[in-house]
Design a protein around this motif. Structure first.
Motif, PDB file in Angstrom:
ATOM      1  N   ASP B 254      28.967  35.837  -2.657  1.00  0.00           N
ATOM      2  CA  ASP B 254      28.483  34.461  -2.604  1.00  0.00           C
ATOM      3  C   ASP B 254      29.675  33.557  -2.293  1.00  0.00           C
ATOM      4  OD1 ASP B 254      27.592  31.846  -3.077  1.00  0.00           O
ATOM      5  OD2 ASP B 254      26.112  32.542  -4.537  1.00  0.00           O
ATOM      6  N   PRO B 255      29.762  33.123  -1.034  1.00  0.00           N
ATOM      7  CA  PRO B 255      30.942  32.370  -0.624  1.00  0.00           C
ATOM      8  C   PRO B 255      31.105  31.044  -1.361  1.00  0.00           C
ATOM      9  CG  PRO B 255      29.437  32.703   1.239  1.00  0.00           C
ATOM     10  CD  PRO B 255      28.812  33.345   0.051  1.00  0.00           C
ATOM     11  N   TRP B 256      30.091  30.561  -2.002  1.00  0.00           N
ATOM     12  CA  TRP B 256      30.235  29.335  -2.802  1.00  0.00           C
ATOM     13  C   TRP B 256      30.584  29.688  -4.245  1.00  0.00           C
ATOM     14  CZ3 TRP B 256      27.620  27.359  -7.116  1.00  0.00           C
ATOM     15  CH2 TRP B 256      27.977  26.050  -7.463  1.00  0.00           C
ATOM     16  N   ARG B 257      29.766  30.535  -4.833  1.00  0.00           N
ATOM     17  CA  ARG B 257      29.931  30.815  -6.261  1.00  0.00           C
ATOM     18  C   ARG B 257      31.272  31.480  -6.534  1.00  0.00           C
ATOM     19  NH1 ARG B 257      26.548  34.663  -9.302  1.00  0.00           N
ATOM     20  NH2 ARG B 257      25.354  34.920  -7.392  1.00  0.00           N
ATOM     21  N   PHE B 258      31.686  32.375  -5.644  1.00  0.00           N
ATOM     22  CA  PHE B 258      32.923  33.127  -5.896  1.00  0.00           C
ATOM     23  C   PHE B 258      34.103  32.603  -5.066  1.00  0.00           C
ATOM     24  CE2 PHE B 258      29.369  36.181  -6.678  1.00  0.00           C
ATOM     25  CZ  PHE B 258      29.356  35.959  -8.054  1.00  0.00           C
ATOM     26  N   ASP B 259      34.024  31.352  -4.696  1.00  0.00           N
ATOM     27  CA  ASP B 259      35.187  30.642  -4.178  1.00  0.00           C
ATOM     28  C   ASP B 259      36.079  30.429  -5.407  1.00  0.00           C
ATOM     29  OD1 ASP B 259      36.993  28.659  -3.600  1.00  0.00           O
ATOM     30  OD2 ASP B 259      35.557  27.341  -2.605  1.00  0.00           O
ATOM     31  N   VAL B 260      37.120  31.214  -5.479  1.00  0.00           N
ATOM     32  CA  VAL B 260      37.911  31.253  -6.715  1.00  0.00           C
ATOM     33  C   VAL B 260      38.521  29.891  -7.039  1.00  0.00           C
ATOM     34  CG1 VAL B 260      40.066  32.173  -7.655  1.00  0.00           C
ATOM     35  CG2 VAL B 260      38.307  33.736  -6.801  1.00  0.00           C
ATOM     36  N   ALA B 261      38.927  29.165  -6.014  1.00  0.00           N
ATOM     37  CA  ALA B 261      39.482  27.827  -6.267  1.00  0.00           C
ATOM     38  C   ALA B 261      38.416  26.958  -6.944  1.00  0.00           C
ATOM     39  CB  ALA B 261      39.939  27.199  -4.955  1.00  0.00           C
ATOM     40  N   ARG B 262      37.172  27.090  -6.499  1.00  0.00           N
ATOM     41  CA  ARG B 262      36.097  26.326  -7.112  1.00  0.00           C
ATOM     42  C   ARG B 262      35.866  26.777  -8.552  1.00  0.00           C
ATOM     43  NH1 ARG B 262      31.521  26.423  -9.148  1.00  0.00           N
ATOM     44  NH2 ARG B 262      31.399  28.691  -8.933  1.00  0.00           N
ATOM     45  N   GLN B 263      35.877  28.085  -8.756  1.00  0.00           N
ATOM     46  CA  GLN B 263      35.662  28.612 -10.106  1.00  0.00           C
ATOM     47  C   GLN B 263      36.711  28.089 -11.085  1.00  0.00           C
ATOM     48  OE1 GLN B 263      35.251  32.917  -8.864  1.00  0.00           O
ATOM     49  NE2 GLN B 263      33.667  32.856 -10.430  1.00  0.00           N
ATOM     50  N   ALA B 265      38.529  25.286 -10.619  1.00  0.00           N
ATOM     51  CA  ALA B 265      38.401  23.834 -10.769  1.00  0.00           C
ATOM     52  C   ALA B 265      37.243  23.481 -11.691  1.00  0.00           C
ATOM     53  CB  ALA B 265      38.216  23.195  -9.396  1.00  0.00           C
ATOM     54  N   ALA B 266      36.182  24.288 -11.657  1.00  0.00           N
ATOM     55  CA  ALA B 266      35.001  23.997 -12.467  1.00  0.00           C
ATOM     56  C   ALA B 266      35.148  24.513 -13.895  1.00  0.00           C
ATOM     57  CB  ALA B 266      33.760  24.608 -11.808  1.00  0.00           C
ATOM     58  N   GLY B 267      36.281  25.117 -14.180  1.00  0.00           N
ATOM     59  CA  GLY B 267      36.490  25.617 -15.538  1.00  0.00           C
ATOM     60  C   GLY B 267      35.660  26.836 -15.875  1.00  0.00           C
ATOM     61  N   GLU B 268      35.179  27.531 -14.852  1.00  0.00           N
ATOM     62  CA  GLU B 268      34.348  28.708 -15.121  1.00  0.00           C
ATOM     63  C   GLU B 268      35.198  29.930 -15.455  1.00  0.00           C
ATOM     64  OE1 GLU B 268      31.828  29.188 -11.683  1.00  0.00           O
ATOM     65  OE2 GLU B 268      31.026  27.173 -11.927  1.00  0.00           O
ATOM     66  N   ALA B 269      36.398  29.976 -14.883  1.00  0.00           N
ATOM     67  CA  ALA B 269      37.241  31.152 -15.068  1.00  0.00           C
ATOM     68  C   ALA B 269      38.143  30.958 -16.284  1.00  0.00           C
ATOM     69  CB  ALA B 269      38.090  31.375 -13.823  1.00  0.00           C
ATOM     70  N   LYS B 280      53.143  31.339  -0.793  1.00  0.00           N
ATOM     71  CA  LYS B 280      52.185  30.526  -1.543  1.00  0.00           C
ATOM     72  C   LYS B 280      52.401  30.669  -3.038  1.00  0.00           C
ATOM     73  CE  LYS B 280      48.711  29.730   1.774  1.00  0.00           C
ATOM     74  NZ  LYS B 280      47.453  29.072   1.941  1.00  0.00           N
ATOM     75  N   LYS B 281      52.248  29.553  -3.709  1.00  0.00           N
ATOM     76  CA  LYS B 281      52.389  29.548  -5.168  1.00  0.00           C
ATOM     77  C   LYS B 281      51.028  29.232  -5.769  1.00  0.00           C
ATOM     78  CE  LYS B 281      56.785  30.402  -5.583  1.00  0.00           C
ATOM     79  NZ  LYS B 281      56.638  31.589  -4.727  1.00  0.00           N
ATOM     80  N   PRO B 282      50.803  29.745  -6.959  1.00  0.00           N
ATOM     81  CA  PRO B 282      49.494  29.469  -7.565  1.00  0.00           C
ATOM     82  C   PRO B 282      49.311  27.976  -7.802  1.00  0.00           C
ATOM     83  CG  PRO B 282      50.973  30.523  -9.137  1.00  0.00           C
ATOM     84  CD  PRO B 282      51.644  30.571  -7.815  1.00  0.00           C
ATOM     85  N   SER B 283      48.090  27.510  -7.601  1.00  0.00           N
ATOM     86  CA  SER B 283      47.801  26.102  -7.869  1.00  0.00           C
ATOM     87  C   SER B 283      47.739  25.914  -9.383  1.00  0.00           C
ATOM     88  CB  SER B 283      46.467  25.737  -7.233  1.00  0.00           C
ATOM     89  OG  SER B 283      45.507  26.699  -7.591  1.00  0.00           O
ATOM     90  N   ALA B 284      47.847  24.671  -9.786  1.00  0.00           N
ATOM     91  CA  ALA B 284      47.793  24.375 -11.216  1.00  0.00           C
ATOM     92  C   ALA B 284      46.431  24.797 -11.756  1.00  0.00           C
ATOM     93  CB  ALA B 284      48.008  22.878 -11.430  1.00  0.00           C
ATOM     94  N   ASN B 285      46.445  25.421 -12.889  1.00  0.00           N
ATOM     95  CA  ASN B 285      45.187  25.870 -13.468  1.00  0.00           C
ATOM     96  C   ASN B 285      44.763  24.935 -14.587  1.00  0.00           C
ATOM     97  OD1 ASN B 285      44.571  28.408 -12.066  1.00  0.00           O
ATOM     98  ND2 ASN B 285      46.618  28.933 -12.798  1.00  0.00           N
TER      99      ASN B 285
END
Lengths: 269, 362, 302, 543
Positions: B254-263, B265-269, B280-285
């Motif tokens: 699911d290209p929306w649900r498992f967009d890890v950046a979205r997950q 940002a939404a606090g799901e992960a 590349k460096k990890p974005s702020a979590n």
């Protein structure tokens, strides 16, 4: 019988797959069986009982008291009855609906009404991207029914639509009506970039001139239009709009000439 | 040489692996972001399967656009070798990314040898500026619809090629039309970072139209070579491209649900495994998401529960990578072999320390 | 024959004999009433009798803008024929030649029902591939590009198998002028009845017929029993003071519509009275053997 | 460890063992009954048939085109939605992981991916390495590549061509050579749209026949055990039986394998000018002992066609269902992915019947091989049902009774009574494939063979019996019990390794640098690139 009501206990700790909770899916299930249904999409695997308090017993009329942007797949494939969500929902609300009425009193996420074939889905708030549109890999967009968004919709509204009516009342994002095969998309409040890109057939009805249009759309005059009259009357009688949209002789753009070129974009002159 | 840290403190690799495994095992919704070679990808996906994680590439957005072309439309494609040897018309679709300039220059400096016509004509579809100077002092003729942008230009080009009307004609169209009429094997070069999915679909529509009577194809020069390689590996291992999850015990795409950046940002992960042997460096979590980092680093990454120093694939250790130049996976020998462990080896070690569940090899 | 008299108008104790038919109804709209009626009049021209025209058709009622699907003035037209195939053919030809061609027109179904005829579904091919299909709220329309914009036409229209054709009134009067006055009064009254049409010119027929004739191949010939000039040579139905007879022929969507129409006609003729209009009202029948529907005048008195 | 499979009904045609008995395995190898007679573990196989592990010689299980098909069709994959049964390809065995498991559950232990593009050899082997449990092998595609076509055009010596073929097989770790619509992919790049055996590739002046004959000779002389594997011209076309017949005739006494013959079993009879010509082809095969074939049986339902026959796939793009496809002009063949749904209509019936006719009318089970050309005719997961059609005429007649009568009127199927015996099944799916591929260590249950054993509980329901093996051993490991996977292991890729000729390597190096601007090293790889322990197992060429 009182509506079968799911009251949200607390904000869900994970995304939920609510697709099992439809009138036809719950018909004949007792409360215990309903409580045991798995909804959680992470390793937590929450069940209905973990997430909701249940009251009422009329499965033909479902109510979700409280919503969340983590409610995915609300009323997936519903064929009959009514479902009302007093709150927000996540992705794919009303996905593949065939009948009945789904009302979302808050906002919806992406892919609301994806691949609908019938019934009426009304979103009082706003909807995300890909309204009525197919999921990754699928070729079939909305194929029937009525989908109303009282607020805004995101990009790709009505993508690959084939039949039915989508109305978005407070504007939508880019590429509305992309790849439309047929059907009708109504947008008031302004559409984003290049509506109707790659459309073969179908109608996109706007309340104003589109702000950008692919050069593969060509101006086609503004003769008196009986279709506009029919459409205006339909939108008002169906309680979708309060006043007529297109008027007697709307302006028309034909396209997408890159594809078949039998689609149209209409807006008041 | 230190290769592992727990928090800011150096530790033994073995201990760091155990700690990372324990955190992963305890997590509720783990997500992985990677930018690594095929073996790193294979190991990451195998680990994701063990722990029910979802995964994505660090260049997830551009890759998702390219992937969508394949999942939603398909199309006609050509191998890069055939482009060099056969293409007598090259159309560069959209802004030419820096990474692919070298190949285009090579095309400008060579001539096709498999067909009789010993010249190439170059066109630039959309794109900024007045044209594009290629290698060998050659210029590409610009095809543009003014403000209509790339998507609009390709649409107009396709409509005009089919003899249908447009509201704004494409500049230099007659030159293109004449070139197309005589070309034996026109090739359109496209890139995920320059064109959105619909524009790419439009391009494929143009190709379908041309191929009714004559030949033409498109060369995919991916937004991220490593990312495309990972996409291929994910596809064979799970049946799906990136943005796939094992959270429910089976692969779901699911290209929306498992967009890890979205997950994130939404606090799901609640757990983020960051794997990158590149820059590349990890974005702020967000607040309580635990982070474990595998990176080419000589010091612990701030905020990470565990940091592993890894070598760069193809530099510190041998690797298998996708090459846009060959259009397939290539084996690469380390050109500065070092002791730094590979992402794959760390990930396999972590997987071995995940408490036993079903024994699955994927 | 015993006779009732109302306002001096004698009413025969007889009945009109009518037949089952297939019928459909369409709604024609236009930018104004003039052009709605023009399209309707044109398409219902030469549609007086199935014997020679293939169908019987006329305007049923005018519709106010609020009553039409597109909010424009319109009228409801009914067409009657003896078979479904013939009805389909007549509908298609007449709408295609007379409505599609008429400026600003649109055409909608005027009848619902389980049996359907093709309307736009047959005419859409005029669009030569440019036609557009639209479904709105369960109705299906075709939009066919034409020189003044689009001809919008509903895809299908209902057809009834319960229609009745051949309801009639014979109006016998002392002079031609009085016969015509009576007939016009009847037509005006029947025009108000929904679901009933009078297919003959202005709703009136003066050449009432009998079945067959002396010449080979004639399926109908003059109704000599009601022809005043033949009173001396035939077995006449006419009293000496009758000098002119006119007939009103009525086709109805239902049997009730025919009865209502006849009732309205009788009422109008009797209200006019014998002094100004008809002396006598009769009806045509074939002895009750041929038609399934019988309308006895005595049951239809005002 | 010594394992005893006790009291099974052994079907081992190679060693003439037919009947009740014990089978002994020591570690990974089948052994004679040991003196001691004491097993470390014993499995009771009474009521079961015991056979060698089955071998599939032609199944598209991995590599670039297969992966592109996965990418093209996520919505057809069972995991796309949470309800597996709802999606059409739910049984397709889609990922590498599922592929290995699903094959093993049916008692298959070796599978050949028949279409490896030499330039994508590393990709293919990486995929195969991720298929668990079973052993794999590949055939390298030649015959549309510029290097070979140029050599034929320039009348290169047979020796030089053999060196090139040997280098390709060795460097790509292949077990044999395949030619796919010889010359057509090259011709298609020059806008040729149909191509037959005696048509000539523009710019080379080389006919398809010449390419096939050249490769056939090279394969034979190199001692590559598997004869040249030929995908003929005109696949799927009405009248393609003529092409297949001409190709059979072109074997001329030298071994030749024709792939998925069903797809050429079409005449031009009947109102629709499309009919089964399988009986005619079966006769030709029966009369040509040097020819082997596999079927490519069609079964009804959704599938996806994956083929390196790019010209044919291009022409089939209009039939795509769902409507999307990929056409790839590759360095040599390229390929095409066209999803397709076989419907039980006139055309589908002709195809279904033609495949069964070939199975049943070709008399020698040593020369006809059991395939659906997975996934082109159907996913390999339909095998159990297909076994039932072969072994039970009532089962196939029952299905036939629901199909197009006018299509069956042009077929001989209804008149065929033959039912395969278990021994014939064992030959067709075990003994013969091993022989065809030159794999002396498998396909039978004699001492010294690899302990690939499948045990099936006998029952009336053949599909059930052969669909879910009671026990499967791979290299002596118990991997399946009662139809479920019990143990994961990694198989190997079986390969030939003819020694490289230095002259050809140098020539190829120059060629790649000059023509492609790339080092030949970009197209080769070390075994270590697979990152599995012992990813390959070498199979000898004929002396």
């Amino acid at each position: 019988m009182k509506a079968l009501t799911f009251t949200l206990r607390a904000a869900p700790p994970e995304r939920l797959d609510l697709s099992p909770l439809t009138p036809q899916g719950l018909a004949g299930l007792d409360k215990r069986a309903i409580q045991a249904i798995r909804l959680g999409q992470s390793k937590l695997a929450s069940t209905v009982g973990d997430i909701f308090r249940i009251a009422g017993s009329n499965a033909n009329s479902l109510v979700f008291e409280g919503g969340s942007s983590r409610f995915d797949g609300v009323a997936t494939g519903m064929t009959e009855g009514t479902v009302r969500v007093a709150g927000d929902v996540g992705a794919q609300a009303g996905r593949g609906m065939r009948g009945g009425q789904l009302t979302i009193e808050g906002d919806a996420g992406p892919h609301a009404g994806s691949g609908m074939r019938g019934g009426r889905l009304e979103i009082i708030g706003s909807a995300g991207d890909h309204l009525g549109a197919p999921l990754a890999g699928e070729l079939a967009g909305m194929n029937g029914g009525v989908l109303i968004v009282r607020g805004r919709a995101g990009a790709f509204a009505a993508d690959r639509m084939r039949r039915g009516l989508i109305a978005v009342l407070k504007g939508c994002g880019d590429h509305a009506g992309s790849r439309m095969i047929a059907g009708t998309l109504v947008v008031t409040g302004g559409a984003g970039e290049m509506p109707g890109y790659l459309m073969r057939r179908g109608s996109i009805l706007l309340d104003r001139a589109p702000k950008s249009l692919s050069p593969s759309f060509v101006e086609c005059g503004a003769p008196d239009s009986v279709f506009a009259a029919l459409m205006d009357r339909h939108l008002v009688t169906e309680d979708i709009l309060k006043r007529p949209l297109l008027g007697r002789a709307p302006r028309r753009y034909g396209g997408d000439n890159a594809a078949l070129g039998l689609g149209e974009i209409l807006f008041p002159a | 040489m230190t290769v592992a840290w727990i928090g800011n403190r150096e530790t033994l690799l073995e201990r760091a692996v155990r700690h990372a495994a324990a955190l992963l095992h305890a997590s509720r919704c783990p997500v992985f972001t990677f930018d690594t070679d095929i073996h790193g990808t294979r190991a990451a996906i195998a680990l994701a399967e063990r722990v029910g994680a979802s995964y994505d590439h660090a260049d997830g957005a551009g890759l998702a656009r390219e992937t969508a072309l394949l999942t939603d439309k398909g199309g006609m494609f050509v191998a890069p070798g055939e482009v060099r040897r056969r293409a007598d018309l090259i159309a560069i679709v959209g802004e030419l990314p820096e990474a692919h300039r070298e190949f285009v220059a090579e095309l400008a400096e060579t001539v096709p040898d498999l067909i009789a016509i010993n010249a190439r004509q170059f066109f630039l579809v959309g794109g900024g500026g007045r044209g594009l100077t290629l290698g060998n002092g050659r210029k590409a003729t610009r095809l543009s619809c003014g403000k209509a942008g790339l998507g609009g230009t390709i649409a107009a080009l396709r409509a005009q090629c089919a003899g249908r009307q447009v509201s704004t004609p494409v500049s230099n169209f007659s030159r293109f039309q004449a070139a197309l009429a005589t070309a034996r094997f026109p090739v359109f070069l496209f890139f995920g970072q320059s064109a959105d999915g619909l524009a790419l679909e439009m391009l494929q529509g143009l190709l379908a139209d041309i191929n009714r009577k004559s030949r033409a194809s498109a060369l995919h020069l991916p937004a991220s070579e490593g990312g495309w390689g990972s996409t291929l590996a994910s596809t064979w291992m799970t049946g799906f491209p990136l943005r796939t999850s094992f959270a429910r015990g089976f692969p779901e795409f699911d290209p929306w649900r498992f967009d890890v950046a979205r997950q994130l940002a939404a606090g799901e992960a609640d757990f983020h495994l960051w794997i990158s042997d590149g820059v590349k460096k990890p974005s702020a979590n967000s607040g309580d998401t635990k982070v474990v980092v595998l990176a080419k680093t000589s010091q612990p990454v701030a905020g990470a529960e565990v940091t592993f120093a890894i070598g760069k694939a193809g530099v510190d250790h041998d690797a298998v990578v996708y090459s846009a130049r060959t259009g397939t996976l290539n084996s690469v020998t380390a050109d500065a072999a070092s002791e730094l462990p590979s992402a794959a080896s760390i990930l396999r070690s972590i997987a071995e320390h995940i408490p036993a569940g079903a024994e699955l090899p994927c | 024959m015993p006779r009732l008299k109302v306002n001096g108008v004698a009413i025969d104790d007889t009945f009109a004999e009518a037949f089952g038919m297939r019928a459909t109804a369409i709604v024609i709209t236009a930018p104004n009433r003039k052009w709605a009626r023009q399209a309707a009049v044109t398409m219902t021209g030469f549609a007086t009798s199935v014997i020679g025209c293939g169908c019987e058709a006329a305007i049923d009622v005018d519709l106010a803008p609020s009553e039409t699907p597109d909010g424009r003035p319109g009228c409801r037209v009914m067409i009657f024929a003896v078979s479904t195939d013939e009805l389909q053919k007549q509908l298609q030809n007449r709408v295609g030649q007379c409505v599609l061609t008429s400026p600003g027109s649109a055409c909608f179904a005027g009848l619902e029902g389980p049996n359907e005829l093709k309307l736009g579904a047959a005419l859409r091919y005029f669009g030569d591939g440019w036609q557009i299909s639209k479904k709105l709220g369960g109705r299906h329309f075709w939009r066919v590009p034409v020189m003044d914009g689009e001809f919008v036409c509903e895809a299908t229209v209902g057809m009834t198998k319960g229609a009745v054709g051949g309801g009639n009134l014979l109006l016998l009067a002392g002079s031609n002028a009085k016969a015509l006055a009576a007939a016009e009064a009847a037509v005006a009254a029947i025009n108000e009845v929904r679901g009933a049409i009078m297919p003959f010119p202005g709703g009136i027929v003066r050449s009432g017929s009998k079945v067959g004739g002396k010449y080979k191949g004639m399926t109908a010939s003059t109704n000599d029993a009601f022809a005043p000039t033949l009173r001396g040579v035939t077995k006449s139905e006419l009293e000496p003071d009758v000098n002119a007879v006119l007939e009103i022929v009525i086709d109805g969507e239902t049997s009730d519509a025919v009865a209502s129409a006849m009732r309205a006609g009788i009422k109008a003729v009797t209200q006019l009275g014998s002094a100004k209009g008809a002396l006598r009202i009769s009806a045509g029948n074939y002895g009750g053997k041929l038609g399934k529907f019988h309308y006895h005048l005595k049951d239809l008195l005002p | 460890m010594l394992t005893r499979i006790k009291s099974g009904e052994i079907v081992d045609p190679v060693n003439g063992r037919l009947g009740k008995g014990d089978l002994w395995i020591r570690d990974g190898e089948i052994v004679e009954t040991p003196r001691s007679g004491r097993a470390d573990r014993t499995f009771d196989a009474s009521g079961c048939v015991v056979m060698a592990g089955a071998i599939d010689i032609h199944s598209h299980i991995g590599g670039g085109n297969v992966n592109t098909a996965r990418l093209l069709l996520p919505e057809e994959h069972k995991a796309h939605q949470a309800r597996p049964a709802a999606t059409p390809l739910s049984n397709a065995g889609w990922s590498t992981f599922e592929t290995g498991c699903l094959y093993a559950k049916m008692g298959f232990t070796t599978v050949v991916e028949p279409a490896m593009s030499p330039n994508a050899a590393l990709h293919t082997h990486l995929e195969l390495a991720d298929i668990p449990i079973i052993d794999k092998a590949t055939l390298a595609i030649l015959g549309n590549d510029d290097f070979l076509l140029s050599m034929i055009r320039d009348n290169a010596s047979p020796r030089m061509i053999e060196d090139y073929v040997a280098w390709t097989v060795a460097s790509t770790r292949a077990l044999g050579v395949k030619v796919i619509n010889a010359g057509a992919a090259a011709a298609f790049k020059e806008n040729v749209r149909t191509f037959s055996l005696d048509d000539v590739v523009p710019s080379y002046g080389v006919s398809s026949r010449k390419i096939v004959k050249t490769l056939q000779a090279a394969v034979d002389r190199l001692g590559i055990p598997h004869p040249l594997h030929v995908h003929c011209n005109n696949l799927g076309a009405p009248g393609s039986a003529d092409t297949a017949a001409a190709t059979i005739a072109a074997a001329e006494g030298v071994p030749l394998h024709l792939a998925h013959l069903q797809f050429y079993g079409y005449g031009t009879e009947g109102k629709r000018k499309f009919s089964s010509a399988a009986a005619r082809l079966a006769e030709l095969v029966n009369a040509s002992p040097e020819v082997t074939i596999d079927i490519g049986q069609v079964m009804f339902g959704q599938t996806v066609t994956i083929s390196s026959d790019v010209m044919r796939q291009f022409s089939a793009r209009g039939t795509a269902h769902p409507k999307k496809f990929v056409i790839h002009d590759g360095d040599g063949n390229g390929g095409g992915i066209v999803p397709y749904r076989y419907r039980p209509d006139y055309y589908g019936t002709v195809q279904w019947a033609a495949g069964l006719e070939l199975f049943l009318l070709i008399t020698d089970p040593w020369r006809v091989f059991f395939t659906t050309d997975h996934p082109n005719g159907a996913p390999f997961t339909v095998y159990p049902k297909l076994f039932e059609f072969l072994m039970n005429r009532d089962a196939r007649n029952e299905v036939a009774s629901t199909l197009s009568k006018s299509a069956l009127a042009h077929s001989t199927l209804a008149s065929i009574d033959r039912e395969y015996t278990m021994e014939e099944i064992a030959i067709m799916t075990r003994a013969a494939p091993a022989k065809l591929l030159g794999l002396a260590d498998r396909g039978h249950l004699g001492a010294g063979a690899v302990a690939d054993v499948s045990v099936y509980r006998k029952g009336k329901d053949i599909a059930k019996m052969l669909g879910r093996a009671a026990l499967v051993f791979k290299n002596g490991d118990l991997v399946v019990k009662d139809g479920e996977i019990t143990h994961y292991r990694w198989g190997r890729a079986l390969r030939l390794n003819p020694p490289p000729d230095r002259a050809i390597v140098k020539r190829l190096r120059d060629y790649h640098e000059h023509r492609y601007g790339l080092s030949l090293d970009r197209f080769t790889f070390p075994d270590s690139a697979i990152q599995r322990d012992e990813p390959f197992r070498e199979v000898p060429c004929r002396a």
